[in-house]
Design an enzyme around this catalytic site. Structure first.
Site, PDB file in Angstrom:
ATOM      1  CG  HIS A  95       0.134   6.424  -0.548  1.00 49.08           C
ATOM      2  ND1 HIS A  95      -0.761   6.973  -1.087  1.00 49.08           N
ATOM      3  CD2 HIS A  95      -0.389   5.542   0.424  1.00 49.08           C
ATOM      4  CE1 HIS A  95      -1.880   6.968  -0.378  1.00 49.08           C
ATOM      5  NE2 HIS A  95      -1.596   5.953   0.415  1.00 49.08           N
ATOM      6  CG  HIS A 152      -1.731   1.298   1.359  1.00 47.06           C
ATOM      7  ND1 HIS A 152      -3.057   1.111   0.952  1.00 47.06           N
ATOM      8  CD2 HIS A 152      -1.659   2.300   1.825  1.00 47.06           C
ATOM      9  CE1 HIS A 152      -3.842   2.405   1.143  1.00 47.06           C
ATOM     10  NE2 HIS A 152      -2.642   3.112   1.684  1.00 47.06           N
ATOM     11  CD  GLU A 153       1.636   3.516   3.583  1.00 45.11           C
ATOM     12  OE1 GLU A 153       1.656   4.643   3.208  1.00 45.11           O
ATOM     13  OE2 GLU A 153       0.530   3.362   4.656  1.00 45.11           O
ATOM     14  CD  GLU A 181      -5.788   6.167   0.623  1.00 45.73           C
ATOM     15  OE1 GLU A 181      -5.861   4.727   1.204  1.00 45.73           O
ATOM     16  OE2 GLU A 181      -5.034   6.692   0.892  1.00 45.73           O
TER      17      GLU A 181
END
Lengths: 506, 506
Positions: B274, B270-271, B300
């Site tokens: 980003h 997830h990170e 997101e």
């Protein structure tokens, strides 16, 4: 406006400037420990900006006005006599920093910064290529900038006095020469005695020591020294250093070499000594410019006291060697604490300052001091530096470098224009032993405590007599307050002479 | 002064403000990863100072003057039409940031900051003690401050529009309701279908997975995703996050739970999503306010695309499961990639948003959106929030919390006055699948590439179509540019319906 209101405003400026400086220290610490490779370039821009803003805050006309309104001037830095002593010391330090900053014209500062950047880069290549003449024009510029800086700041006899004053307030060429000359002489004699004796066997240190285990031992060591990890950290960097990121955030770094277990150990203890000082400033100095070491030399006295006087003592390894051996049974089980003690105290004249032992270290410094003195008295042509270096090394240490890379080009300091900095290192040795002499008179069983791994009495004593002052006192004043005496090389010389007579048997 | 000179001055202000913001990010990152416990208090003072100075720089009269001279106004933010498009976008973004900052009176900002501090502290205790009424007065204040903020900024129909606009420029209550209503309906239907089916067995994930090995796998994973460790890092923190400390210094964090190996893995992916966005801004946007995500929701969309659409796909684990199994042969050798794929895609209505799966996650968001909408339309008494929460949870997810701690008090956002933030999360899901649909039409073999562990075509496509814009385009404009379409829940719904029909067999 009443004086308390003026002081409050001045404290706010000082605190903001401190916060900005510490924010810059966070960025710098990160750069040396965790910053990804490609992040370096922008980081230096961020740092320059922060430092510029901190400087702007400190040198704002508002600062000057408030200082003046509180009666502080260059001649009478401590201001109004009716103010409390603590505030007078605060004004003294702030006035000094303010004067130093505003006396340099902005154009000069940026020209010097640019030239220093180029000079450092030139030094890196010159050292790599062993090419002094490529560095020479930069060195000449650095000398000129330093001389000019000293002129802006003002000095008594010679511009070199003005430079020494930055690192060691109140300590001029004359005072330093007076202690360094006999120091060099007696260390030379001691070195001769040692060199005539059998070299102790230290070959067992030349084994592989797992780096992870070295790190484990360093953490263990810090715990036993009562290094408070709620107020500090230990990390790894190429060059060990200590930095204060906050009143409760003092960080040290070390490095571990596979085949030199002693390197990581003594770097850790050395930096811990610096950190204890920074951690020990009293509550009332926190968040002000007074929460700082009294000088470079006094700071170095603390790191060297822990590294050498305590860390390289027989008592220390009586307590710690069993711990170290439990980390490295394979490498060390055949050797005793006494073997280790002798191995880490090997004395040998060498070419490189940062690798020097307790006896020869100060001789390396005297070489540099005498060169700087000649340079700023105009008696030495910078082009002649390599020859003069070899001559001085021969005279003081009895060895001579074959290359300038191992000689005059070995240190970064001159390439950054940091003339006058070197003496602090040797002064640290002297201060340290003067403090130690006093400590021993007040804690007669200090050695016994060390041998039992109990460092609290020493930590407490240092805190209550030295750390408590922050930078309220100039180094000589602090020395007088703590020991009742002026600067002297005697305690240091007595210490090394007696220690090494014991090890080498004479 | 010519426009190029004016622009240069404006870019300098913008860059300095960016540098200061990034310096603050270094301090913040350090706080979450390495800061010694007692350093927290002073660190927050340092951060407040840095943020204050960055704000001062951005909102200086000089900024306003330069913007005006370049023809930029609130009504015509992009300024002079003759300027290059890139500069017009720069002016637009800077004008927007400037307006937002200067429209709030200083007194209001500090009063709000103080109230937010107290409110957050009250929320922490209220959640711990499961005591909503203790938090209620703070919540009421946070709503008032937010409404007032929206009034200062200005809005079209309702103050909630003004708040949504901060996180998702141009996206108001009406537009969001129009997609969230059918989204909620179809997800509810899907959830019903899934709940009627046999729950897949995922008990084999409930074993101990060594944390060090988990960290090793995460590093390995990042390497395979081509995460450039010369431009970024992975560290550990209590709450995973991504932060940009420099154009070439983008850092992510994760956390490893011994009995939940999937937690660390999906936080890492997830990170990384980003981070890829932040690392992918083009050279010409670097060091300007344009080097930013188009919105919270677009940001997101990138993290969720990697975490869910790619990271929870069958193809992904076809490539990665053998790697994971090599780290944990004891725990995983009896299970196949397909077993793992089904276990990590378990769907189950639950009480806590941050633990929700792909199907129910958006339902949690819709609950919050509908509550915020009612609050700001004045139709819901804040005191009635716990009841309304339970009612909405029952309606949308079919479950109800027994305590407010597991209900209305679970998230930090409202305690900080961050109303209007939640919808971004669900919008991210929708944007993500709209982008993915387009990507699939241009890279038809994307799944095959993933199954072969080749992520370069996907990374390149995202970079060339999305990252390239930075925040030059508002989210809806970016969506249109990339996909040719307006916001729609269809691609997301088609994706989840088809994926979970496959897993659950209907």
């Amino acid at each position: 406006m009443g004086s308390s209101e003026l002081l409050e405003k001045l404290h706010t400026i000082d605190r903001d400037s401190l916060y900005l400086g510490r924010a810059a220290s966070v960025l710098h610490w990160d750069q040396e420990t965790y910053l990804p490779e490609k992040g370096v370039e922008e980081r230096s821009e961020q740092l320059a900006l922060l430092e510029g803003i901190a400087h702007e805050k400190l040198t704002s006309p508002e600062t000057g006005r408030l200082l003046s309104e509180l009666g502080s001037s260059t001649e009478n830095p401590s201001g109004d006599e009716k103010l409390p002593e603590l505030e007078r010391d605060f004004l003294k330090v702030l006035r000094r920093n303010y004067d130093r900053a505003v006396k340099l014209p902005g154009d000069f500062v940026s020209a010097a910064a640019r030239a220093e950047g180029l000079s450092q880069a030139a030094w890196v290549s010159a050292r790599r290529d062993n090419n002094f003449s490529a560095f020479l024009p930069h060195l000449v510029k650095m000398i000129d900038f330093s001389r000019q800086r000293a002129i802006y700041w003002g000095y008594k006899d010679n511009s070199y006095d003005g430079l020494l004053d930055i690192y060691e307030k109140g300590m001029g060429v004359k005072a330093i020469s007076e202690v360094f000359t006999p120091l060099g002489k007696r260390l030379g004699e001691l070195l001769k005695k040692i060199s005539s004796k059998l070299r102790p066997d230290y070959s067992f240190l030349d084994q592989e020591f797992d780096v992870e285990k070295q790190a484990g031992f360093s953490r263990d060591l810090l715990k036993r020294l009562n290094f408070d990890t709620n107020r500090g950290r230990l990390d790894i960097s190429a060059h060990p250093f200590t930095t204060t990121l906050g009143s409760d955030d003092i960080r040290i770094t070390t490095r571990y070499l596979k085949r030199q277990v002693q390197s990581g150990i003594f770097s850790t203890i050395h930096e811990a000594g610096h950190a204890f000082y920074e951690m020990g400033f009293p509550e009332e100095l926190r968040l002000s410019s007074l929460a700082d070491g009294a000088s470079m030399g006094i700071h170095e006295s603390q790191s060297r006291l822990w590294e050498n006087v305590i860390g390289r003592s027989r008592a220390f390894w009586e307590a710690m060697y069993p711990v170290l051996r439990s980390y490295f049974p394979g490498q060390l089980s055949a050797f005793t604490a006494e073997d280790f003690y002798r191995a880490i105290n090997l004395v040998e004249p060498s070419l490189i300052r940062i690798e020097a032992d307790e006896v020869t270290y100060s001789l390396h410094i005297i070489v540099r001091f005498e060169i700087e003195r000649e340079l700023f008295h105009g008696k030495l042509d910078p082009a002649k530096l390599p020859d003069f270096w070899r001559e001085k090394m021969k005279e003081l240490l009895g060895v001579q470098p074959e290359t300038d890379a191992d000689g005059v080009l070995q240190d970064v300091h001159w390439s950054m224009g940091s003339f006058g900095y070197f003496p602090s290192y040797a002064l640290g040795n002297l201060y340290g032993l003067q403090f130690w002499e006093k400590l021993r008179s007040e804690i007669p069983d200090a050695e016994l405590q060390i041998a039992q791994g109990n460092f609290a009495p020493i930590r407490d004593w240092l805190k209550e007599t030295i750390y408590i002052w922050g930078c309220r006192k100039d180094p000589s004043e602090l020395l007088k307050t703590v020991t009742g005496k002026s600067l002297s090389a005697e305690p240091f010389l007595d210490y090394v002479e007696s220690k090494y007579a014991g090890i080498y048997g004479f």
